[in-house]
Design a protein around this motif. Structure first.
Motif, PDB file in Angstrom:
ATOM      1  N   SER A   1       0.800  -1.224   0.000  1.00 19.83           N
ATOM      2  CA  SER A   1       0.000   0.000   0.000  1.00 19.83           C
ATOM      3  C   SER A   1       0.834   1.277   0.000  1.00 19.83           C
ATOM      4  O   SER A   1       0.289   2.366  -0.159  1.00 19.83           O
ATOM      5  N   ASN A   2       2.154   1.148   0.178  1.00 21.72           N
ATOM      6  CA  ASN A   2       3.022   2.320   0.214  1.00 21.72           C
ATOM      7  C   ASN A   2       3.418   2.695  -1.218  1.00 21.72           C
ATOM      8  O   ASN A   2       4.156   1.950  -1.868  1.00 21.72           O
ATOM      9  N   PRO A   3       2.964   3.827  -1.745  1.00 18.45           N
ATOM     10  CA  PRO A   3       3.241   4.172  -3.137  1.00 18.45           C
ATOM     11  C   PRO A   3       4.603   4.831  -3.356  1.00 18.45           C
ATOM     12  O   PRO A   3       4.926   5.221  -4.473  1.00 18.45           O
ATOM     13  N   TYR A   4       5.396   4.947  -2.293  1.00 18.02           N
ATOM     14  CA  TYR A   4       6.663   5.660  -2.389  1.00 18.02           C
ATOM     15  C   TYR A   4       7.869   4.737  -2.548  1.00 18.02           C
ATOM     16  O   TYR A   4       8.932   5.178  -2.976  1.00 18.02           O
ATOM     17  N   THR A   5       7.751   3.487  -2.148  1.00 18.99           N
ATOM     18  CA  THR A   5       8.881   2.573  -2.232  1.00 18.99           C
ATOM     19  C   THR A   5       8.417   1.199  -2.701  1.00 18.99           C
ATOM     20  O   THR A   5       7.286   0.795  -2.466  1.00 18.99           O
ATOM     21  N   GLY A   6       9.325   0.467  -3.368  1.00 14.67           N
ATOM     22  CA  GLY A   6       9.070  -0.911  -3.741  1.00 14.67           C
ATOM     23  C   GLY A   6       8.403  -1.057  -5.085  1.00 14.67           C
ATOM     24  O   GLY A   6       7.174  -1.178  -5.177  1.00 14.67           O
TER      25      GLY A   6
ATOM     26  N   LEU B   1      -1.339   9.625  -6.826  1.00 11.02           N
ATOM     27  CA  LEU B   1      -1.275  10.668  -5.805  1.00 11.02           C
ATOM     28  C   LEU B   1       0.159  10.998  -5.445  1.00 11.02           C
ATOM     29  O   LEU B   1       0.535  12.171  -5.301  1.00 11.02           O
ATOM     30  N   SER B   2       0.991   9.951  -5.312  1.00 12.10           N
ATOM     31  CA  SER B   2       2.397  10.190  -4.977  1.00 12.10           C
ATOM     32  C   SER B   2       3.125  10.873  -6.121  1.00 12.10           C
ATOM     33  O   SER B   2       3.991  11.733  -5.906  1.00 12.10           O
ATOM     34  N   LEU B   3       2.756  10.538  -7.365  1.00 11.81           N
ATOM     35  CA  LEU B   3       3.396  11.166  -8.517  1.00 11.81           C
ATOM     36  C   LEU B   3       3.002  12.632  -8.646  1.00 11.81           C
ATOM     37  O   LEU B   3       3.824  13.484  -9.000  1.00 11.81           O
ATOM     38  N   GLU B   4       1.738  12.918  -8.360  1.00 18.30           N
ATOM     39  CA  GLU B   4       1.302  14.319  -8.386  1.00 18.30           C
ATOM     40  C   GLU B   4       2.036  15.128  -7.327  1.00 18.30           C
ATOM     41  O   GLU B   4       2.390  16.292  -7.550  1.00 18.30           O
ATOM     42  N   GLU B   5       2.253  14.501  -6.193  1.00 12.15           N
ATOM     43  CA  GLU B   5       3.005  15.172  -5.126  1.00 12.15           C
ATOM     44  C   GLU B   5       4.431  15.475  -5.582  1.00 12.15           C
ATOM     45  O   GLU B   5       4.946  16.579  -5.386  1.00 12.15           O
ATOM     46  N   MET B   6       5.059  14.495  -6.221  1.00 16.79           N
ATOM     47  CA  MET B   6       6.431  14.715  -6.722  1.00 16.79           C
ATOM     48  C   MET B   6       6.465  15.760  -7.823  1.00 16.79           C
ATOM     49  O   MET B   6       7.374  16.593  -7.892  1.00 16.79           O
ATOM     50  N   LYS B   7       5.457  15.712  -8.690  1.00 18.51           N
ATOM     51  CA  LYS B   7       5.388  16.700  -9.787  1.00 18.51           C
ATOM     52  C   LYS B   7       5.250  18.107  -9.241  1.00 18.51           C
ATOM     53  O   LYS B   7       5.875  19.048  -9.738  1.00 18.51           O
TER      54      LYS B   7
ATOM     55  N   VAL C   1       1.354 -12.380  -2.990  1.00 25.90           N
ATOM     56  CA  VAL C   1       0.511 -11.226  -3.305  1.00 25.90           C
ATOM     57  C   VAL C   1      -0.909 -11.671  -3.623  1.00 25.90           C
ATOM     58  O   VAL C   1      -1.887 -11.047  -3.189  1.00 25.90           O
ATOM     59  N   LEU C   2      -1.045 -12.766  -4.358  1.00 23.40           N
ATOM     60  CA  LEU C   2      -2.372 -13.238  -4.754  1.00 23.40           C
ATOM     61  C   LEU C   2      -3.202 -13.703  -3.559  1.00 23.40           C
ATOM     62  O   LEU C   2      -4.422 -13.844  -3.674  1.00 23.40           O
ATOM     63  N   GLU C   3      -2.556 -13.926  -2.425  1.00 22.69           N
ATOM     64  CA  GLU C   3      -3.288 -14.296  -1.208  1.00 22.69           C
ATOM     65  C   GLU C   3      -3.744 -13.072  -0.421  1.00 22.69           C
ATOM     66  O   GLU C   3      -4.506 -13.214   0.543  1.00 22.69           O
ATOM     67  N   GLN C   4      -3.285 -11.882  -0.834  1.00 19.77           N
ATOM     68  CA  GLN C   4      -3.603 -10.669  -0.088  1.00 19.77           C
ATOM     69  C   GLN C   4      -4.785  -9.936  -0.713  1.00 19.77           C
ATOM     70  O   GLN C   4      -5.092 -10.115  -1.890  1.00 19.77           O
ATOM     71  N   GLU C   5      -5.432  -9.106   0.091  1.00 22.74           N
ATOM     72  CA  GLU C   5      -6.488  -8.255  -0.446  1.00 22.74           C
ATOM     73  C   GLU C   5      -5.891  -7.261  -1.439  1.00 22.74           C
ATOM     74  O   GLU C   5      -4.756  -6.803  -1.277  1.00 22.74           O
ATOM     75  N   ILE C   6      -6.662  -6.929  -2.456  1.00 22.27           N
ATOM     76  CA  ILE C   6      -6.197  -5.932  -3.439  1.00 22.27           C
ATOM     77  C   ILE C   6      -6.203  -4.564  -2.782  1.00 22.27           C
ATOM     78  O   ILE C   6      -7.217  -4.116  -2.244  1.00 22.27           O
ATOM     79  N   GLN C   7      -5.051  -3.900  -2.839  1.00 22.71           N
ATOM     80  CA  GLN C   7      -4.906  -2.585  -2.225  1.00 22.71           C
ATOM     81  C   GLN C   7      -5.321  -1.480  -3.196  1.00 22.71           C
ATOM     82  O   GLN C   7      -5.295  -1.657  -4.415  1.00 22.71           O
ATOM     83  N   GLU C   8      -5.671  -0.339  -2.642  1.00 22.69           N
ATOM     84  CA  GLU C   8      -5.963   0.826  -3.468  1.00 22.69           C
ATOM     85  C   GLU C   8      -4.688   1.293  -4.156  1.00 22.69           C
ATOM     86  O   GLU C   8      -3.618   1.348  -3.544  1.00 22.69           O
ATOM     87  N   ASP C   9      -4.794   1.617  -5.436  1.00 24.66           N
ATOM     88  CA  ASP C   9      -3.647   2.105  -6.203  1.00 24.66           C
ATOM     89  C   ASP C   9      -3.480   3.606  -5.942  1.00 24.66           C
ATOM     90  O   ASP C   9      -4.217   4.429  -6.471  1.00 24.66           O
ATOM     91  N   LYS C  10      -2.483   3.944  -5.122  1.00 30.79           N
ATOM     92  CA  LYS C  10      -2.259   5.330  -4.724  1.00 30.79           C
ATOM     93  C   LYS C  10      -1.088   5.972  -5.459  1.00 30.79           C
ATOM     94  O   LYS C  10      -0.669   7.075  -5.113  1.00 30.79           O
ATOM     95  N   LEU C  11      -0.581   5.294  -6.489  1.00 30.40           N
ATOM     96  CA  LEU C  11       0.624   5.794  -7.151  1.00 30.40           C
ATOM     97  C   LEU C  11       0.425   7.183  -7.740  1.00 30.40           C
ATOM     98  O   LEU C  11       1.302   8.048  -7.638  1.00 30.40           O
TER      99      LEU C  11
END
Length: 377
Positions: A226-231, A365-371, A353-363
């Motif tokens: 769920s962390n859109p800043y790393t990984g 938002l993080s890109l807009e912040e960087m922009k 990953v396929l065993e985990q709940e699907i997380q919200e795609d927050k990428l």
């Protein structure tokens, strides 16, 4: 040396290390602030990593920026494994005070206490990073080994993403060894360099044996989805499972050395247990560069979800082009050999990953912040 403190021990690497050390009979304490960006707003329900260790360790909720939290955590400890840090190169370029406070000041408080108060700490393992190298090591056709500076924005805007040395672009990438030039290209890298140097410099003067590990890109089951800043693997996985387009920066041929969590834990335990590690810094990786396009396509294949992949030509200020680890030193001195290479690691990671709940795609938002900060072009 049975009592081990792991700062950031509820995080991805720290929690895996804690569980492995408990199996070996060590008594583990963890100091962690349970950052919402990593663990969610309610860690008892939203953080599998924290849940996996909380009843098996002496857990201290606190921060490395607090002297009193450090003093509480350091009692009766033989070894410190210092993982607690703000991570991520992009975010570090505009959260500068926060990164310096946590990474540099937090480490300084630890060392200051150890230098001035009674304790029983005998060894510190510090988590350094490949980011301290900046760009990796290259062979120049005439000059031999060279270490290019950060890429020029004008070249990248024109679609020329490869590194140059004194205007020459005909360079051959080679593995980066521990003697390579230290020239980080992000605030994060600067803070990790500072952490490493302070620890390796102060510890011998106060009777503590230091070890530093320069980890490459660590991945595997348990990392935050769920962390859109790393990984990048987590970010791409979340996009794919949301049936969203993957947007690739630069030309997709930038490379990283992806090292599986089990191998990182194994290397770190060698640093705790082996006397041969004392006073040394080591690369931890696989020694194999993997480009971003291969990462995206491997994950699409693993999830069997066909989403479009677009190579955008956009880029982030502070990103490096290439870096992969020379493992000669850690193999020779500690006997470390990576056991899980990328193809096998992707299988294990994607199955989890396929065993985990699907997380919200927050990428986005993080890109807009960087922009908005002028760091995304």
């Amino acid at each position: 040396m049975k009592n081990i403190l792991i700062t950031g021990g509820a995080g991805f690497i720290g929690s895996n290390l804690a569980l492995a050390l408990i199996e070996k009979g060590y008594k583990i304490s963890v100091l962690d602030n349970l950052s919402p960006q990593i663990h969610g707003e309610n860690p008892d329900q939203t953080s599998p990593l924290y849940i996996s260790i909380k009843d098996k360790v002496n857990f201290i909720k606190g921060t490395v920026t607090s002297r009193s939290d450090w003093e509480k955590a350091l009692k009766n400890q033989d070894v410190i494994v210092h993982f607690a840090a703000e991570t991520g190169t992009g975010q570090s370029m505009y959260c500068i005070e926060k990164y310096v406070e946590v990474n540099i000041q937090g480490t300084a408080i630890m060392l200051d206490i150890l230098a001035n108060k009674e304790h029983q700490v005998k060894r510190i393992v510090i988590a350094s990073s490949r980011s301290i190298y900046g760009e990796g090591k290259y062979i120049h056709p005439e000059l031999g080994a060279v270490y290019p500076n950060h890429r020029v924005e004008e070249d990248m805007l024109a679609g020329d993403f490869e590194v140059k040395f004194n205007g020459i672009g005909n360079l051959r990438l080679v593995a980066t060894d521990e003697e390579s030039k230290i020239h980080p290209s992000s605030v994060y890298g600067i803070t990790k360099q500072n952490q490493e140097q302070m620890t390796m410099t102060v510890c011998p003067t106060i009777g503590i044996k230091p070890v530093a590990f320069r980890y490459q890109n660590v991945y595997g089951p348990g990392q935050s989805l769920s962390n859109p800043y790393t990984g990048i693997l987590s970010i791409f996985s979340t996009q794919i499972r949301n049936n969203n387009e993957i947007q690739i920066f630069e030309d997709g041929l930038e490379t990283r050395d992806f090292v599986f969590i089990d191998d990182v834990v194994a290397a770190t335990i060698l640093g705790i247990e082996k006397e041969e590690a004392s006073g040394h810094v080591f690369n931890v990786g696989t020694g194999v560069p993997i480009d971003v396009l291969e990462v995206a396509n491997s994950l699409i294949k693993a999830y069997k979800i066909d989403v479009p992949v677009t190579v955008t030509g956009r880029f982030r200020i502070g990103d490096i082009r290439h870096n992969f680890a020379d493992l000669t030193k850690i193999k020779k001195r500690l006997g470390f050999e990576p056991k899980v290479y990328f193809n096998e690691g992707i299988k294990r990671f994607s199955a989890w990953v396929l065993e985990q709940e699907i997380q919200e795609d927050k990428l986005s938002l993080s890109l807009e912040e960087m922009k908005s900060k002028g760091l995304l072009k």
